[in-house]
Scaffold this motif. Structure first.
Motif, PDB file in Angstrom:
ATOM      1  N   GLY A 285     -19.235 -16.729  91.174  1.00 27.39           N
ATOM      2  CA  GLY A 285     -18.821 -18.109  90.967  1.00 27.39           C
ATOM      3  C   GLY A 285     -17.327 -18.264  91.170  1.00 27.39           C
ATOM      4  N   ALA A 286     -16.840 -19.465  90.906  1.00 31.29           N
ATOM      5  CA  ALA A 286     -15.421 -19.777  91.051  1.00 31.29           C
ATOM      6  C   ALA A 286     -14.596 -18.942  90.073  1.00 31.29           C
ATOM      7  N   THR A 287     -13.415 -18.533  90.524  1.00 29.63           N
ATOM      8  CA  THR A 287     -12.514 -17.770  89.676  1.00 29.63           C
ATOM      9  C   THR A 287     -11.756 -18.721  88.765  1.00 29.63           C
ATOM     10  N   ARG A 288     -11.754 -18.390  87.473  1.00 33.27           N
ATOM     11  CA  ARG A 288     -10.998 -19.150  86.484  1.00 33.27           C
ATOM     12  C   ARG A 288     -10.108 -18.164  85.749  1.00 33.27           C
ATOM     13  N   GLY A 289      -8.847 -18.096  86.173  1.00 33.01           N
ATOM     14  CA  GLY A 289      -7.956 -17.078  85.637  1.00 33.01           C
ATOM     15  C   GLY A 289      -8.366 -15.730  86.182  1.00 33.01           C
ATOM     16  N   ILE A 290      -8.787 -14.834  85.284  1.00 33.76           N
ATOM     17  CA  ILE A 290      -9.268 -13.518  85.722  1.00 33.76           C
ATOM     18  C   ILE A 290     -10.761 -13.366  85.437  1.00 33.76           C
ATOM     19  N   ARG A 291     -11.454 -14.494  85.212  1.00 33.41           N
ATOM     20  CA  ARG A 291     -12.867 -14.475  84.826  1.00 33.41           C
ATOM     21  C   ARG A 291     -13.690 -15.269  85.844  1.00 33.41           C
ATOM     22  N   ARG A 292     -14.900 -14.767  86.100  1.00 31.90           N
ATOM     23  CA  ARG A 292     -15.857 -15.523  86.913  1.00 31.90           C
ATOM     24  C   ARG A 292     -17.253 -14.967  86.719  1.00 31.90           C
TER      25      ARG A 292
ATOM     26  N   THR B  35     -20.616 -11.843  83.505  1.00 33.69           N
ATOM     27  CA  THR B  35     -19.271 -12.350  83.714  1.00 33.69           C
ATOM     28  C   THR B  35     -18.367 -11.181  84.092  1.00 33.69           C
ATOM     29  N   GLU B  36     -17.583 -11.384  85.129  1.00 30.29           N
ATOM     30  CA  GLU B  36     -16.628 -10.379  85.565  1.00 30.29           C
ATOM     31  C   GLU B  36     -15.244 -10.804  85.081  1.00 30.29           C
ATOM     32  N   ILE B  37     -14.550  -9.892  84.416  1.00 35.00           N
ATOM     33  CA  ILE B  37     -13.162 -10.090  84.021  1.00 35.00           C
ATOM     34  C   ILE B  37     -12.388  -8.976  84.697  1.00 35.00           C
ATOM     35  N   GLU B  38     -11.556  -9.354  85.661  1.00 35.04           N
ATOM     36  CA  GLU B  38     -10.931  -8.348  86.510  1.00 35.04           C
ATOM     37  C   GLU B  38      -9.455  -8.645  86.714  1.00 35.04           C
ATOM     38  N   ARG B  39      -8.637  -7.609  86.601  1.00 27.76           N
ATOM     39  CA  ARG B  39      -7.213  -7.687  86.916  1.00 27.76           C
ATOM     40  C   ARG B  39      -7.003  -6.915  88.216  1.00 27.76           C
ATOM     41  N   LYS B  40      -6.104  -7.419  89.047  1.00 25.99           N
ATOM     42  CA  LYS B  40      -5.868  -6.833  90.367  1.00 25.99           C
ATOM     43  C   LYS B  40      -4.363  -6.643  90.549  1.00 25.99           C
ATOM     44  N   PHE B  41      -3.988  -5.459  91.068  1.00 29.67           N
ATOM     45  CA  PHE B  41      -2.585  -5.092  91.233  1.00 29.67           C
ATOM     46  C   PHE B  41      -2.355  -4.437  92.587  1.00 29.67           C
ATOM     47  N   LEU B  42      -1.149  -4.588  93.097  1.00 31.76           N
ATOM     48  CA  LEU B  42      -0.729  -3.787  94.236  1.00 31.76           C
ATOM     49  C   LEU B  42      -0.415  -2.381  93.726  1.00 31.76           C
ATOM     50  N   VAL B  43      -0.291  -1.431  94.642  1.00 33.93           N
ATOM     51  CA  VAL B  43      -0.068  -0.037  94.285  1.00 33.93           C
ATOM     52  C   VAL B  43       1.269   0.403  94.888  1.00 33.93           C
ATOM     53  N   ARG B  44       2.109   1.031  94.052  1.00 36.12           N
ATOM     54  CA  ARG B  44       3.463   1.437  94.459  1.00 36.12           C
ATOM     55  C   ARG B  44       3.499   2.651  95.378  1.00 36.12           C
ATOM     56  N   ASP B  45       2.655   3.640  95.094  1.00 36.03           N
ATOM     57  CA  ASP B  45       2.725   4.906  95.827  1.00 36.03           C
ATOM     58  C   ASP B  45       1.367   5.603  95.769  1.00 36.03           C
ATOM     59  N   ASP B  46       1.295   6.779  96.360  1.00 38.21           N
ATOM     60  CA  ASP B  46       0.033   7.520  96.453  1.00 38.21           C
ATOM     61  C   ASP B  46      -0.188   8.512  95.316  1.00 38.21           C
ATOM     62  N   SER B  47       0.625   8.467  94.273  1.00 36.49           N
ATOM     63  CA  SER B  47       0.485   9.464  93.202  1.00 36.49           C
ATOM     64  C   SER B  47      -0.863   9.354  92.479  1.00 36.49           C
ATOM     65  N   TRP B  48      -1.553   8.231  92.591  1.00 35.48           N
ATOM     66  CA  TRP B  48      -2.879   8.059  91.987  1.00 35.48           C
ATOM     67  C   TRP B  48      -3.891   9.041  92.591  1.00 35.48           C
ATOM     68  N   ARG B  49      -3.655   9.459  93.812  1.00 38.00           N
ATOM     69  CA  ARG B  49      -4.615  10.326  94.506  1.00 38.00           C
ATOM     70  C   ARG B  49      -4.847  11.644  93.770  1.00 38.00           C
ATOM     71  N   GLN B  50      -3.868  12.094  92.999  1.00 35.87           N
ATOM     72  CA  GLN B  50      -4.010  13.340  92.240  1.00 35.87           C
ATOM     73  C   GLN B  50      -5.102  13.230  91.186  1.00 35.87           C
ATOM     74  N   GLN B  51      -5.374  12.033  90.714  1.00 38.16           N
ATOM     75  CA  GLN B  51      -6.363  11.803  89.653  1.00 38.16           C
ATOM     76  C   GLN B  51      -7.675  11.236  90.179  1.00 38.16           C
ATOM     77  N   ALA B  52      -7.729  10.888  91.445  1.00 36.07           N
ATOM     78  CA  ALA B  52      -8.873  10.164  91.992  1.00 36.07           C
ATOM     79  C   ALA B  52     -10.082  11.054  92.212  1.00 36.07           C
ATOM     80  N   ALA B  53     -11.242  10.482  91.944  1.00 35.03           N
ATOM     81  CA  ALA B  53     -12.515  11.097  92.321  1.00 35.03           C
ATOM     82  C   ALA B  53     -12.726  10.824  93.816  1.00 35.03           C
ATOM     83  N   PRO B  54     -13.690  11.496  94.450  1.00 33.63           N
ATOM     84  CA  PRO B  54     -13.943  11.226  95.871  1.00 33.63           C
ATOM     85  C   PRO B  54     -14.245   9.737  96.106  1.00 33.63           C
TER      86      PRO B  54
END
Length: 155
Positions: free
Chosen positions: A54-61, A3-22
């Motif tokens: 499978g079908a998405t039910r909320g944030i679970r499928r 079962t996948e439980i996933e939250r998805k968000f838009l991103v405001r800016d590129d400041s995440w790149r400082q912490q990102a792995a390749p």
């Protein structure tokens, strides 16, 4: 069974790149995409993956994922994908006990950057980084299968 439980968000800016792995370049296409089930072939760098969701039910499928030869994944993308191909680079960003996956889309979805977080439970707490924007977990426009049919650049 997975079962996948996933939250998805838009991103405001590129400041995440400082912490990102390749990042890893991904190409994926949908062999079948209905409200009940999606079947996806993906090339992740040099690895092939076949995923059934499978079908998405909320944030679970339900999610079942299997490694396949990269040459098979490429053939499926070239010959069997029923919709457009999704192109993106995925960057992991470790934050506390979680790893965010930031997808920087290219091609017909260029300009879209989405942060995804897989959780072990729907109510699991997580740290919200400053670069995190609006949640789009319940907005079907941001499902990759829909982005393959109705790209971000055409909204």
């Amino acid at each position: 069974m997975a079962t996948e439980i996933e939250r998805k968000f838009l991103v405001r800016d590129d400041s995440w790149r400082q912490q990102a792995a390749p990042g890893v370049r991904l190409m994926q296409g949908y062999l079948a995409a209905t409200p009940a089930v999606t079947v996806r072939a993906r090339l992740a760098g040099e690895r092939g993956v076949l995923t059934i969701k499978g079908a998405t039910r909320g944030i679970r499928r339900r999610e079942f994922e299997y490694p396949i030869p990269a040459v098979d994944a490429k053939a499926m993308l070239d010959e069997l994908a029923a919709t457009g191909i999704i192109e993106k680079t995925r960057y992991p960003v470790r934050l506390g006990p979680h790893t965010w996956e930031l997808d920087v889309f290219a091609g017909d979805n260029a300009g879209l950057v989405v942060a995804e977080l897989e959780l072990s439970g729907e109510d699991e707490p997580f740290e919200r980084p400053s670069w995190l924007g609006a949640e789009v977990s319940d907005d079907p426009r941001y499902y990759n299968a829909n982005l393959a049919r109705h790209p971000f650049t055409q909204w």
